[in-house]
Design a protein around this motif. Structure first.
Motif, short mmCIF file in Angstrom:
data_model
loop_
_atom_site.label_atom_id
_atom_site.label_comp_id
_atom_site.label_asym_id
_atom_site.label_seq_id
_atom_site.Cartn_x
_atom_site.Cartn_y
_atom_site.Cartn_z
N PRO A 132 11.94 3.93 12.15
CA PRO A 132 11.96 4.05 10.70
C PRO A 132 10.59 3.82 10.06
N VAL A 133 10.52 4.10 8.79
CA VAL A 133 9.30 3.86 8.02
C VAL A 133 9.01 2.36 7.97
N ASP A 134 7.75 1.99 8.11
CA ASP A 134 7.35 0.60 8.08
C ASP A 134 7.41 0.07 6.64
N GLU A 135 8.27 -0.92 6.41
CA GLU A 135 8.49 -1.44 5.06
C GLU A 135 7.30 -2.26 4.55
N TYR A 136 6.42 -2.68 5.45
CA TYR A 136 5.26 -3.47 5.02
C TYR A 136 4.13 -2.55 4.54
N TYR A 137 3.84 -1.50 5.30
CA TYR A 137 2.72 -0.64 4.96
C TYR A 137 3.06 0.41 3.90
N ALA A 138 4.31 0.85 3.84
CA ALA A 138 4.67 1.93 2.92
C ALA A 138 4.31 1.64 1.46
N PRO A 139 4.61 0.46 0.91
CA PRO A 139 4.30 0.23 -0.50
C PRO A 139 2.81 0.18 -0.80
N GLN A 140 1.98 0.03 0.22
CA GLN A 140 0.54 -0.09 -0.01
C GLN A 140 -0.16 1.26 -0.09
N ILE A 141 0.55 2.33 0.19
CA ILE A 141 -0.05 3.66 0.19
C ILE A 141 0.19 4.34 -1.15
N ASN A 142 -0.83 5.00 -1.65
CA ASN A 142 -0.74 5.71 -2.92
C ASN A 142 0.31 6.81 -2.82
N PRO A 143 1.35 6.79 -3.67
CA PRO A 143 2.39 7.82 -3.60
C PRO A 143 1.86 9.24 -3.78
N VAL A 144 0.82 9.40 -4.60
CA VAL A 144 0.24 10.73 -4.80
C VAL A 144 -0.31 11.27 -3.49
N MET A 145 -1.03 10.43 -2.75
CA MET A 145 -1.59 10.84 -1.47
C MET A 145 -0.48 11.13 -0.45
N ALA A 146 0.53 10.27 -0.41
CA ALA A 146 1.61 10.45 0.56
C ALA A 146 2.35 11.77 0.31
N ARG A 147 2.62 12.08 -0.94
CA ARG A 147 3.33 13.33 -1.26
C ARG A 147 2.44 14.54 -1.01
N GLN A 148 1.17 14.44 -1.39
CA GLN A 148 0.27 15.58 -1.25
C GLN A 148 0.05 15.95 0.20
N ASN B 14 10.36 14.98 4.39
CA ASN B 14 10.72 15.21 2.99
C ASN B 14 11.72 14.16 2.49
N ALA B 15 12.68 13.84 3.34
CA ALA B 15 13.67 12.82 2.96
C ALA B 15 13.01 11.45 2.82
N ALA B 16 12.10 11.12 3.72
CA ALA B 16 11.43 9.81 3.66
C ALA B 16 10.54 9.71 2.43
N ILE B 17 9.83 10.77 2.11
CA ILE B 17 8.96 10.76 0.93
C ILE B 17 9.78 10.65 -0.34
N ALA B 18 10.92 11.35 -0.38
CA ALA B 18 11.79 11.26 -1.56
C ALA B 18 12.28 9.83 -1.76
N LYS B 19 12.46 9.10 -0.66
CA LYS B 19 12.95 7.72 -0.76
C LYS B 19 11.84 6.74 -1.13
N TYR B 20 10.70 6.84 -0.45
CA TYR B 20 9.66 5.85 -0.62
C TYR B 20 8.62 6.23 -1.68
N TYR B 21 8.44 7.52 -1.92
CA TYR B 21 7.45 7.97 -2.89
C TYR B 21 8.06 9.03 -3.81
N PRO B 22 9.06 8.65 -4.60
CA PRO B 22 9.73 9.63 -5.48
C PRO B 22 8.79 10.17 -6.54
N ARG B 23 9.19 11.29 -7.12
CA ARG B 23 8.35 11.96 -8.11
C ARG B 23 8.08 11.06 -9.33
N ASP B 24 9.06 10.28 -9.72
CA ASP B 24 8.84 9.43 -10.89
C ASP B 24 7.78 8.39 -10.63
#
Length: 344
Positions: free
Chosen positions: A169-185, A233-243
């Motif tokens: 699964p996605v690492d819950e520690y590192y995921a919040p530290q990444i810029n959502p714009v970069m992750a989605r792009q 796509n599913a992981a990004i929608a969960k951790y880095y949503p558009r809003d």
């Protein structure tokens, strides 16, 4: 509760020397090279250990699952595996494979593993060339085979691990530290840190600029594993949503609008050094005021001198206009109020 030896009790590994190397952990003889075999064995062990993920040994089972995932990711990454094997004393003889790591080309994998027929591969190649996409992308768009099989073949062909976000699964520690714009792009999520590297999951190789930015952020190098577009796509929608992206863009815009006032030192006519504080709105408006004053003084200088100095040539009158305009500009710029209403 008595401490349990999970390697012996669950995996039935009799070796007593610890820590176990990755081959021992996955219950292989040393230096197995087939990534498909390694991945299948990992999935069997992963499914078995998950049976103990409830009850008294939740923590132990999670730790073992992480160890198994790290072993699989290392041994299915051609470059990292070569380094790891060398650390275990492996001496590699000359190879007859397609490259220095023994990788097969994507077309070879597709044919030999019967993922696609030669006719399907040819059709997909033409389609890929016409659209400017990769062969693996064309195969998925044409639905030639299951996306996971295609991406598994693609991962093997470029010598990187394939990962399922259902298993790792996605690492819950590192995921919040990444810029959502970069992750989605760039379509990636972090899955774990191993051997001093942060491992990311992505359907495509990451650019050097992305790796450099993440390396500076986390102060460690990064590597990646291939996963299916559907899972990412599913992981990004969960951790880095558009809003979340929209909020970051909004905050960025608000930060610019609410920029702190800029302190500008100016000289008063008495030559005393004082400090005025200009807001962004005041700076904008005093620039406009200065330009108006310049234009007015320039016209007065040119046309006024034509009456006072009738015999002077046009270049002289033009020079007088420019000089008066410059003086008016400077005076308006430095003496304008520090607080001025911004234009609507």
């Amino acid at each position: 509760m008595a401490k349990i030896d999970v390697y012996k009790e669950w995996l039935k590994i009799e070796a007593t020397n610890r820590p176990l190397n990755y081959y021992q952990l996955l219950k292989f003889n040393r230096f197995v090279d087939d990534p498909k075999v390694i991945r299948e064995q990992y999935r069997k062990l992963n499914a078995y250990v998950r049976k103990f993920a409830t009850g008294d040994y939740i923590e132990e089972s999670q730790e073992l699952l992480n160890e198994l995932a790290k072993a699989m990711l290392c041994l299915t990454d051609a470059e990292r595996k070569a380094e790891y094997d060398h650390s275990l004393g492996r001496k590699v003889a000359g190879q007859n494979e397609t490259d220095s790591y023994g990788r097969r080309s994507l077309e070879t994998i597709l044919r030999e593993d019967r993922i696609a027929t030669p006719e399907q591969i040819k059709k997909a190649k033409n389609y890929a060339e016409a659209l400017g996409v990769g062969l693996h992308q064309a195969l998925m768009q044409q639905k030639v085979a299951d996306p996971e099989k295609i991406m598994l073949a693609y991962a093997e062909s470029i010598g990187v691990p394939f990962i399922s976000l259902e298993d790792v699964p996605v690492d819950e520690y590192y995921a919040p530290q990444i810029n959502p714009v970069m992750a989605r792009q760039h379509s990636f999520v972090p899955v774990m840190a191993d051997m001093g590297k942060l491992i990311l999951a992505s359907p495509e190789p990451l650019g050097v600029d992305v790796e450099d930015e993440l390396r500076m952020l986390f102060e460690m190098p990064v590597s990646y594993a291939i996963c299916t577009p559907q899972q990412i796509n599913a992981a990004i929608a969960k951790y880095y949503p558009r809003d979340a992206v929209q909020q970051i863009v909004q905050r960025s815009g608000d930060a610019k609008a609410d920029a702190p006032a800029v302190a500008v030192k100016v000289k008063t006519p008495k030559t005393a050094s004082v400090e005025k504080v200009y807001t962004p709105a005041a700076k904008k408006n005093r620039t406009k005021l200065s330009i108006v004053c310049f234009n007015f003084a320039f016209m007065v200088g040119v046309f006024g001198s034509s009456f006072v100095m009738r015999h002077a040539g046009f270049p002289i009158r033009l020079g007088i206009g420019v000089a008066l305009g410059a003086v008016a500009f400077a005076v308006a710029w430095f003496l304008a109020p520090a607080s001025m209403p911004e234009d609507e």
